[in-house]
Motif scaffolding. Sequence first.
Motif, PDB file in Angstrom:
ATOM      1  N   ASN A  99       0.656  -1.251  -0.010  1.00 29.25           N
ATOM      2  CA  ASN A  99      -0.075   0.119  -0.121  1.00 29.25           C
ATOM      3  C   ASN A  99       0.974   1.274   0.026  1.00 29.25           C
ATOM      4  OD1 ASN A  99      -1.636   2.089   0.597  1.00 29.25           O
ATOM      5  ND2 ASN A  99      -3.142   0.774   1.751  1.00 29.25           N
ATOM      6  N   GLU A 100       0.650   2.238  -0.871  1.00 29.81           N
ATOM      7  CA  GLU A 100       1.405   3.464  -1.290  1.00 29.81           C
ATOM      8  C   GLU A 100       1.019   4.178   0.016  1.00 29.81           C
ATOM      9  OE1 GLU A 100       3.380   4.150  -3.508  1.00 29.81           O
ATOM     10  OE2 GLU A 100       2.818   2.564  -4.838  1.00 29.81           O
ATOM     11  N   ALA A 101       0.149   4.096   0.982  1.00 24.40           N
ATOM     12  CA  ALA A 101      -0.184   5.017   2.063  1.00 24.40           C
ATOM     13  C   ALA A 101       0.573   4.718   3.290  1.00 24.40           C
ATOM     14  CB  ALA A 101      -1.645   5.112   2.281  1.00 24.40           C
ATOM     15  N   LEU A 102       1.331   3.584   3.226  1.00 17.16           N
ATOM     16  CA  LEU A 102       1.806   2.823   4.410  1.00 17.16           C
ATOM     17  C   LEU A 102       3.334   3.615   4.575  1.00 17.16           C
ATOM     18  CD1 LEU A 102       1.743   0.560   6.811  1.00 17.16           C
ATOM     19  CD2 LEU A 102       3.156  -0.755   5.489  1.00 17.16           C
ATOM     20  N   THR A 103       3.271   4.216   6.042  1.00 18.94           N
ATOM     21  CA  THR A 103       4.725   5.020   6.122  1.00 18.94           C
ATOM     22  C   THR A 103       5.858   3.928   6.072  1.00 18.94           C
ATOM     23  OG1 THR A 103       4.508   4.916   8.423  1.00 18.94           O
ATOM     24  CG2 THR A 103       3.287   6.760   7.429  1.00 18.94           C
ATOM     25  N   ASP A 104       7.116   4.382   5.946  1.00 18.00           N
ATOM     26  CA  ASP A 104       8.428   3.585   6.005  1.00 18.00           C
ATOM     27  C   ASP A 104       8.457   2.995   7.367  1.00 18.00           C
ATOM     28  OD1 ASP A 104       8.785   4.303   3.551  1.00 18.00           O
ATOM     29  OD2 ASP A 104      10.748   5.291   3.790  1.00 18.00           O
ATOM     30  N   GLU A 105       8.200   3.787   8.570  1.00 22.88           N
ATOM     31  CA  GLU A 105       8.307   3.391   9.893  1.00 22.88           C
ATOM     32  C   GLU A 105       7.097   2.332  10.284  1.00 22.88           C
ATOM     33  OE1 GLU A 105       7.659   6.771   9.142  1.00 22.88           O
ATOM     34  OE2 GLU A 105       9.924   7.311   9.386  1.00 22.88           O
ATOM     35  N   ALA A 106       5.861   2.553   9.661  1.00 25.06           N
ATOM     36  CA  ALA A 106       5.105   1.481   9.902  1.00 25.06           C
ATOM     37  C   ALA A 106       5.401   0.171   9.261  1.00 25.06           C
ATOM     38  CB  ALA A 106       3.399   1.857   9.579  1.00 25.06           C
ATOM     39  N   LEU A 107       5.784   0.348   8.210  1.00 21.19           N
ATOM     40  CA  LEU A 107       6.126  -0.729   7.390  1.00 21.19           C
ATOM     41  C   LEU A 107       7.162  -1.570   8.133  1.00 21.19           C
ATOM     42  CD1 LEU A 107       6.271  -1.942   3.929  1.00 21.19           C
ATOM     43  CD2 LEU A 107       8.603  -1.634   4.748  1.00 21.19           C
ATOM     44  N   THR A 108       8.366  -0.853   8.481  1.00 19.33           N
ATOM     45  CA  THR A 108       9.516  -1.599   9.155  1.00 19.33           C
ATOM     46  C   THR A 108       9.078  -2.061  10.361  1.00 19.33           C
ATOM     47  OG1 THR A 108      10.899   0.315   8.031  1.00 19.33           O
ATOM     48  CG2 THR A 108      12.080  -0.883   9.996  1.00 19.33           C
ATOM     49  N   THR A 109       8.334  -1.556  11.197  1.00 21.96           N
ATOM     50  CA  THR A 109       7.810  -1.872  12.335  1.00 21.96           C
ATOM     51  C   THR A 109       7.020  -3.309  12.227  1.00 21.96           C
ATOM     52  OG1 THR A 109       7.594   0.152  13.478  1.00 21.96           O
ATOM     53  CG2 THR A 109       6.234  -1.703  14.457  1.00 21.96           C
ATOM     54  N   GLY A 110       6.102  -3.389  11.115  1.00 19.69           N
ATOM     55  CA  GLY A 110       5.343  -4.513  10.934  1.00 19.69           C
ATOM     56  C   GLY A 110       6.137  -5.696  10.561  1.00 19.69           C
ATOM     57  N   VAL A 111       6.830  -5.266   9.574  1.00 22.02           N
ATOM     58  CA  VAL A 111       8.078  -6.513   9.016  1.00 22.02           C
ATOM     59  C   VAL A 111       8.858  -6.953  10.178  1.00 22.02           C
ATOM     60  CG1 VAL A 111      10.281  -6.708   7.480  1.00 22.02           C
ATOM     61  CG2 VAL A 111       8.067  -5.436   6.503  1.00 22.02           C
ATOM     62  N   GLY A 112       9.388  -5.931  11.044  1.00 23.23           N
ATOM     63  CA  GLY A 112      10.196  -6.548  11.986  1.00 23.23           C
ATOM     64  C   GLY A 112       9.442  -7.517  13.038  1.00 23.23           C
ATOM     65  N   PHE A 113       8.021  -7.164  13.363  1.00 19.46           N
ATOM     66  CA  PHE A 113       7.425  -7.879  14.118  1.00 19.46           C
ATOM     67  C   PHE A 113       7.002  -9.435  13.410  1.00 19.46           C
ATOM     68  CE2 PHE A 113       3.135  -9.783  15.747  1.00 19.46           C
ATOM     69  CZ  PHE A 113       3.440 -10.081  16.881  1.00 19.46           C
TER      70      PHE A 113
ATOM     71  N   GLY B  61      12.461  -2.386   4.640  1.00 22.41           N
ATOM     72  CA  GLY B  61      11.620  -1.084   4.533  1.00 22.41           C
ATOM     73  C   GLY B  61      12.290  -0.526   3.350  1.00 22.41           C
ATOM     74  N   VAL B  62      13.354  -0.297   3.503  1.00 22.78           N
ATOM     75  CA  VAL B  62      14.275   0.422   2.373  1.00 22.78           C
ATOM     76  C   VAL B  62      14.213  -0.042   0.807  1.00 22.78           C
ATOM     77  CG1 VAL B  62      16.556   1.189   1.245  1.00 22.78           C
ATOM     78  CG2 VAL B  62      16.128   1.503   3.799  1.00 22.78           C
ATOM     79  N   LEU B  63      13.808  -1.307   0.715  1.00 22.77           N
ATOM     80  CA  LEU B  63      13.636  -1.975  -0.429  1.00 22.77           C
ATOM     81  C   LEU B  63      12.538  -1.653  -0.929  1.00 22.77           C
ATOM     82  CD1 LEU B  63      15.699  -5.420  -0.053  1.00 22.77           C
ATOM     83  CD2 LEU B  63      16.532  -3.359  -1.387  1.00 22.77           C
ATOM     84  N   VAL B  64      11.427  -1.923   0.139  1.00 22.15           N
ATOM     85  CA  VAL B  64      10.036  -1.726  -0.385  1.00 22.15           C
ATOM     86  C   VAL B  64       9.712  -0.331  -0.859  1.00 22.15           C
ATOM     87  CG1 VAL B  64       7.785  -1.519   0.561  1.00 22.15           C
ATOM     88  CG2 VAL B  64       9.027  -3.462   1.483  1.00 22.15           C
ATOM     89  N   GLY B  65      10.621   0.827  -0.117  1.00 21.63           N
ATOM     90  CA  GLY B  65      10.475   2.197  -0.435  1.00 21.63           C
ATOM     91  C   GLY B  65      10.858   2.387  -1.870  1.00 21.63           C
ATOM     92  N   ALA B  66      12.003   1.819  -2.225  1.00 21.53           N
ATOM     93  CA  ALA B  66      12.625   1.977  -3.759  1.00 21.53           C
ATOM     94  C   ALA B  66      11.374   1.401  -4.788  1.00 21.53           C
ATOM     95  CB  ALA B  66      13.788   0.994  -3.837  1.00 21.53           C
ATOM     96  N   LEU B  67      11.056   0.332  -4.371  1.00 23.82           N
ATOM     97  CA  LEU B  67       9.888  -0.291  -5.334  1.00 23.82           C
ATOM     98  C   LEU B  67       8.773   0.502  -5.545  1.00 23.82           C
ATOM     99  CD1 LEU B  67       8.708  -3.355  -6.389  1.00 23.82           C
ATOM    100  CD2 LEU B  67       7.561  -3.214  -4.063  1.00 23.82           C
ATOM    101  N   LYS B  68       8.290   1.040  -4.337  1.00 21.47           N
ATOM    102  CA  LYS B  68       7.072   1.978  -4.669  1.00 21.47           C
ATOM    103  C   LYS B  68       7.166   3.154  -5.305  1.00 21.47           C
ATOM    104  CE  LYS B  68       4.725   0.348  -0.320  1.00 21.47           C
ATOM    105  NZ  LYS B  68       4.376   0.856   0.974  1.00 21.47           N
TER     106      LYS B  68
END
Lengths: 144, 118
Positions: A99-113, B61-68
């Motif tokens: 999802n384009e609207a997901l922030t980098d922080e939220a993404l990293t947190t979710g992936v980390g979990f 997270g960095v890789l996903v950022g680049a993809l988007k």
Amino acid sequence: MATVRLSFSPAPVHVRTARLVGVAVARRAGVREDLLDEVRLAIGEACTRAVALHHQYGLPDPVLVEMSDSGAYSVRVVDRAPIEAGLGLAALNADELANEALTDEALTTGVGFALLAGFVEDLQVRPVAEGVGTEVRMVWPVGR
Amino acid sequence: MELSLATRTVGEHTVLEVGGEVDVYTAPRLRERLLELIDGGARRVVVDLGRVDFLDSTGLGVLVGALKRLRSAGGSFALVCDKEPLLKIFRITALDQVFPLHPTVDAAIAADPTVSGA
């Protein structure tokens, strides 16, 4: 009582040190070789999460890592951030991740979990017994 | 091992070879390099993770950022990875359903849907 206790200022550069120490103690404790990559990743994720929370709340306090090998290999990673911040963890599905609207922080947190939950069978995230903060507790069997 | 970054061009593709540890400390350098490439006009980017021996959520997270970023610019982004421990990380996080993952750079380039005639 902890076998090894490590306390570090909440800076990203020290997370690698915590990983190295955590794996060294795991090996010494008798954790199977094929689990060590997962131990390394999980300790890194738990410490990364703690460092991120301390940054988010402007906390200079150190992050605490305690490793113990009494019976099994257990690792506690303790942060000092408000509890409501620490417990709000959820893995994301593929649609949410893209999802384009997901922030980098939220993404990293979710992936980390997702990594913590995926790699650690015995995982607990709970408030610390004393004061403010949460602890991530991970346990691995030892092959003795 | 320290992070290493090397860029080469293969036809219309920019290939970024990453090595070492990609974690909360080194991921900002990977982000900077990817942004430099994209801001410099690269639209078809392949990141080769063949020499990566550690990858955490920050790196992902960095890789996903680049993809988007590339998708919204009409470009393409793919990863090269054939190491089982890394592939397991992609599966556990469901990111294997988000990234095009290929075993070799050649396979990643051949599978790029944005290349004319592919």
